[in-house]
Design a protein around this motif. Structure first.
Motif, short mmCIF file in Angstrom:
data_model
loop_
_atom_site.label_atom_id
_atom_site.label_comp_id
_atom_site.label_asym_id
_atom_site.label_seq_id
_atom_site.Cartn_x
_atom_site.Cartn_y
_atom_site.Cartn_z
N GLY A 158 0.80 -1.22 0.00
CA GLY A 158 0.00 0.00 0.00
C GLY A 158 0.83 1.27 0.00
O GLY A 158 0.41 2.30 0.54
N LYS A 159 2.01 1.21 -0.62
CA LYS A 159 2.92 2.35 -0.65
C LYS A 159 2.91 3.02 -2.02
O LYS A 159 2.26 2.54 -2.94
CB LYS A 159 4.34 1.89 -0.29
N ASN A 160 3.63 4.10 -2.15
CA ASN A 160 3.68 4.88 -3.40
C ASN A 160 4.38 4.07 -4.49
O ASN A 160 5.61 4.07 -4.61
CB ASN A 160 4.41 6.19 -3.16
N HIS A 161 3.59 3.37 -5.30
CA HIS A 161 4.15 2.49 -6.33
C HIS A 161 4.64 3.23 -7.56
O HIS A 161 5.37 2.67 -8.39
CB HIS A 161 3.10 1.45 -6.75
N VAL A 167 0.83 -3.79 -21.29
CA VAL A 167 1.42 -3.87 -19.95
C VAL A 167 0.86 -2.77 -19.05
O VAL A 167 0.57 -3.00 -17.87
CB VAL A 167 2.96 -3.75 -20.03
N ALA A 168 0.68 -1.58 -19.61
CA ALA A 168 0.11 -0.47 -18.84
C ALA A 168 -1.31 -0.80 -18.37
O ALA A 168 -1.69 -0.49 -17.23
CB ALA A 168 0.10 0.81 -19.69
N ALA A 169 -2.08 -1.46 -19.23
CA ALA A 169 -3.44 -1.84 -18.85
C ALA A 169 -3.42 -2.85 -17.70
O ALA A 169 -4.24 -2.76 -16.76
CB ALA A 169 -4.16 -2.44 -20.07
N LEU A 170 -2.48 -3.79 -17.76
CA LEU A 170 -2.34 -4.77 -16.66
C LEU A 170 -1.94 -4.07 -15.36
O LEU A 170 -2.39 -4.44 -14.28
CB LEU A 170 -1.32 -5.83 -17.05
N TYR A 171 -1.08 -3.08 -15.50
CA TYR A 171 -0.63 -2.31 -14.33
C TYR A 171 -1.82 -1.58 -13.69
O TYR A 171 -2.01 -1.64 -12.46
CB TYR A 171 0.44 -1.32 -14.78
N ILE A 172 -2.62 -0.91 -14.50
CA ILE A 172 -3.78 -0.19 -13.99
C ILE A 172 -4.76 -1.15 -13.33
O ILE A 172 -5.33 -0.85 -12.27
CB ILE A 172 -4.45 0.60 -15.13
N ARG A 173 -4.95 -2.32 -13.95
CA ARG A 173 -5.86 -3.31 -13.35
C ARG A 173 -5.34 -3.75 -11.98
O ARG A 173 -6.13 -3.92 -11.04
CB ARG A 173 -5.98 -4.52 -14.27
N ILE A 204 -3.55 -1.98 -9.94
CA ILE A 204 -3.75 -0.87 -9.00
C ILE A 204 -5.15 -0.94 -8.39
O ILE A 204 -5.33 -0.87 -7.16
CB ILE A 204 -3.53 0.49 -9.70
N PHE A 205 -6.15 -1.13 -9.25
CA PHE A 205 -7.53 -1.20 -8.76
C PHE A 205 -7.75 -2.46 -7.92
O PHE A 205 -8.49 -2.44 -6.93
CB PHE A 205 -8.50 -1.15 -9.94
N ARG A 206 -7.09 -3.55 -8.31
CA ARG A 206 -7.27 -4.80 -7.56
C ARG A 206 -6.74 -4.65 -6.14
O ARG A 206 -7.40 -5.05 -5.18
CB ARG A 206 -6.55 -5.94 -8.27
N TYR A 207 -5.56 -4.06 -6.01
CA TYR A 207 -5.00 -3.89 -4.67
C TYR A 207 -5.76 -2.84 -3.86
O TYR A 207 -5.84 -2.93 -2.63
CB TYR A 207 -3.52 -3.54 -4.76
N LYS A 208 -6.32 -1.85 -4.55
CA LYS A 208 -7.15 -0.88 -3.83
C LYS A 208 -8.40 -1.55 -3.27
O LYS A 208 -8.82 -1.28 -2.14
CB LYS A 208 -7.55 0.27 -4.78
N ASN A 209 -9.01 -2.45 -4.05
CA ASN A 209 -10.19 -3.17 -3.59
C ASN A 209 -9.85 -4.09 -2.42
O ASN A 209 -10.63 -4.20 -1.46
CB ASN A 209 -10.80 -3.99 -4.73
N ILE A 210 -8.69 -4.74 -2.49
CA ILE A 210 -8.26 -5.61 -1.40
C ILE A 210 -8.07 -4.81 -0.12
O ILE A 210 -8.52 -5.21 0.96
CB ILE A 210 -6.96 -6.35 -1.77
N ALA A 211 -7.40 -3.65 -0.27
CA ALA A 211 -7.17 -2.79 0.90
C ALA A 211 -8.48 -2.29 1.47
O ALA A 211 -8.66 -2.21 2.69
CB ALA A 211 -6.27 -1.62 0.51
N SER A 212 -9.42 -1.93 0.57
CA SER A 212 -10.72 -1.43 1.02
C SER A 212 -11.51 -2.51 1.75
O SER A 212 -12.13 -2.25 2.79
CB SER A 212 -11.51 -0.92 -0.19
#
Length: 479
Positions: free
Chosen positions: A408-411, A454-460, A462-470
């Motif tokens: 959850g750090k500045n990636h 690759v950028a699309a996978l990266y963005i996905r 980001i949202f996946r880890y945000k949902n996990i954290a939430s």
């Protein structure tokens, strides 16, 4: 001269400020026992002072890269200054810091083990092959190069010189890190630093104008800057080879706060050296055309010798000879040691074998192909080293991104340079002669299409880890 001085100042400011920012993102813990103490074995895990670690890291990652690579990159003109500064501060030093600190945080783990932890075993398998081939090629090249020079300077035959250099490599690979590397590297490091600083001072007061970075003078050549410059100047900006070397030093640090000085700091030091030699190449020969003629006539070692002797006299000639012999040796030996360490760690998980026996066996396994390659013309393989080196750099940056996302750090500090290097390698392999050799525009389209995927996978992610954290936060609140 203004561009040159400004570039050096920016690199130093990058260490003073951005390195501390990266360190705060990582979050160090000096209360945690480092692998040097936790796994102390008198061979690879040995506590050493940070300044020795800095010299070892500098020589491990440098070799002749920031000299020969910078001279080749200087053919692109003053834009080389820009790439060295930006690449070093925001990509290369970040890459080196995370490769060293993640190794430190995970018990001195090797690069492939870190990849497996954060990117999966499938990526690890590919990285194992690429990184081992890369290190064996580097060790072979840096056995043959010094041996050839020794043959020219002494009555020794090439085979005799080769055996002498390789015998040292074997000793450096199997003896405790503090007995050979820890004792002689600080001396060699001083030679490298004195050589670079002397050339830099001579440039400043030599009377010849150092080219400035302007719109008109940005890139006087015909070859495209993207992606060729980013592969030509690697060691002075970002190099995947460094991620295979950092674990050597991570197993010797006494506390985590030393990582910024050693890993980020050594890369900044290498960037300064690369800047000096890029400036020397452009300045001494009156521009890129003169440099190209000099490289064609005498090769990079001849150019280094001519610059050193002309600017520094006999003293410079001695430094040049020492540098061209010593610097590749101090990278070749640790390349062999790193490949031995990777194989030893991998095989020890599969076979129950005494530590000393494993070390000797794995040294032989990687040593045989290294010695064989040093005796033949394998330039057709060496052409692929630049691309594979930057592939490894991109993978290491994505490893850091995965770690930062999970924590959850500045990636973004690793994500932006990771995307940049992904674009470089995806474009280069299609355009380069040793790749597919396609037309430039076609290569750009295909390369950037792959980068977009690759950028699309990266963005996905980001949202996946945000949902996990939430979800984790919601569960904690509910309980």
């Amino acid at each position: 001269m203004i561009t040159f001085i400004t570039s050096i100042v920016l690199l130093l400011l990058g260490y003073a400020f951005y390195a501390k920012f990266v360190e705060r993102v990582f979050v160090i813990n000096d209360g945690q026992t480092t692998p040097a103490y936790e796994k102390q074995d008198g061979l690879d895990y040995v506590p050493m002072s940070w300044w020795k670690g800095w010299f070892i890291q500098l020589l491990n990652i440098a070799g002749l890269g920031p000299i020969f690579g910078a001279l080749a990159g200087a053919l692109y003109g003053p834009v080389a200054f820009l790439w060295i500064v930006v690449g070093c501060i925001f990509a290369g030093a970040v890459h080196d810091y995370f490769s060293g600190m993640l190794s430190l945080r995970h018990g001195g783990a090797q690069f492939p083990a870190l990849v497996a932890r954060y990117l999966g075993n499938a990526v690890k398998s590919a990285v194992n092959v690429i990184s081992l081939i890369l290190m064996i090629l580097v060790a072979a090249a840096f056995t043959a190069g010094p041996a050839q020079l020794l043959t020219q300077l002494t009555p020794l035959s090439f085979m005799t010189a080769l055996i002498i250099v390789f015998a040292y490599f074997i000793l450096a690979a199997v003896l405790p890190v503090n007995q050979v590397i820890g004792k002689i590297y600080p001396i060699f490091g001083v030679i490298l630093v004195v050589m670079a600083v002397s050339i830099g001072v001579a440039l400043l007061f030599g009377g010849k104008p150092i080219p400035e970075l302007t719109v008109e003078n940005l890139h006087p050549g015909e070859l495209p800057i993207w992606p060729l410059l980013m592969v030509t100047i690697s060691c002075g900006a970002i190099s995947g080879f460094h991620s295979t070397q950092s674990p050597i030093v991570s197993r010797t640090l006494k506390k985590e706060s030393e990582g910024r000085k050693v890993f980020y700091g050594a890369m900044i030091g290498e960037g300064v050296i690369a800047l000096i030699w890029a400036a020397a190449g452009m300045t001494f020969f009156g521009g890129t055309a003169g440099l190209q003629e000099a490289l064609a006539a005498g090769g990079p070692s001849g150019v280094v010798n001519e610059i050193s002797v002309s600017l520094l006299g006999t003293f410079g000639g001695i430094l040049a000879i020492l540098g061209v012999i010593i610097l590749p040796i101090t990278t070749g030996d640790t390349a062999l040691r790193s490949s031995r360490m990777i194989l030893s760690d991998w095989m020890s998980s599969k076979f129950d074998m005494e530590r000393k026996g494993m070390v000797l066996l794995m040294t032989v396994v990687v040593g045989v192909p290294t010695f064989y390659l040093s005796t033949i013309d394998y330039t057709f393989l060496w052409r692929y080293v630049g691309w594979s080196n930057q592939v490894v750099a991109a993978v290491m940056l994505w490893t850091a991104v995965s770690y930062l996302l999970r924590e959850g750090k500045n990636h973004w500090i690793a994500g932006i340079p990771a995307m940049f290097m992904t674009g470089v390698v995806c474009t280069y392999i299609f355009y380069a002669p040793e790749g597919f050799g396609w037309a430039y525009n076609t290569s750009m389209i295909v390369g950037f299409t792959l980068t977009a995927v690759v950028a699309a996978l990266y963005i996905r992610s980001i949202f996946r880890y945000k949902n996990i954290a939430s979800n984790d936060k919601s569960e904690r609140t509910a309980s």
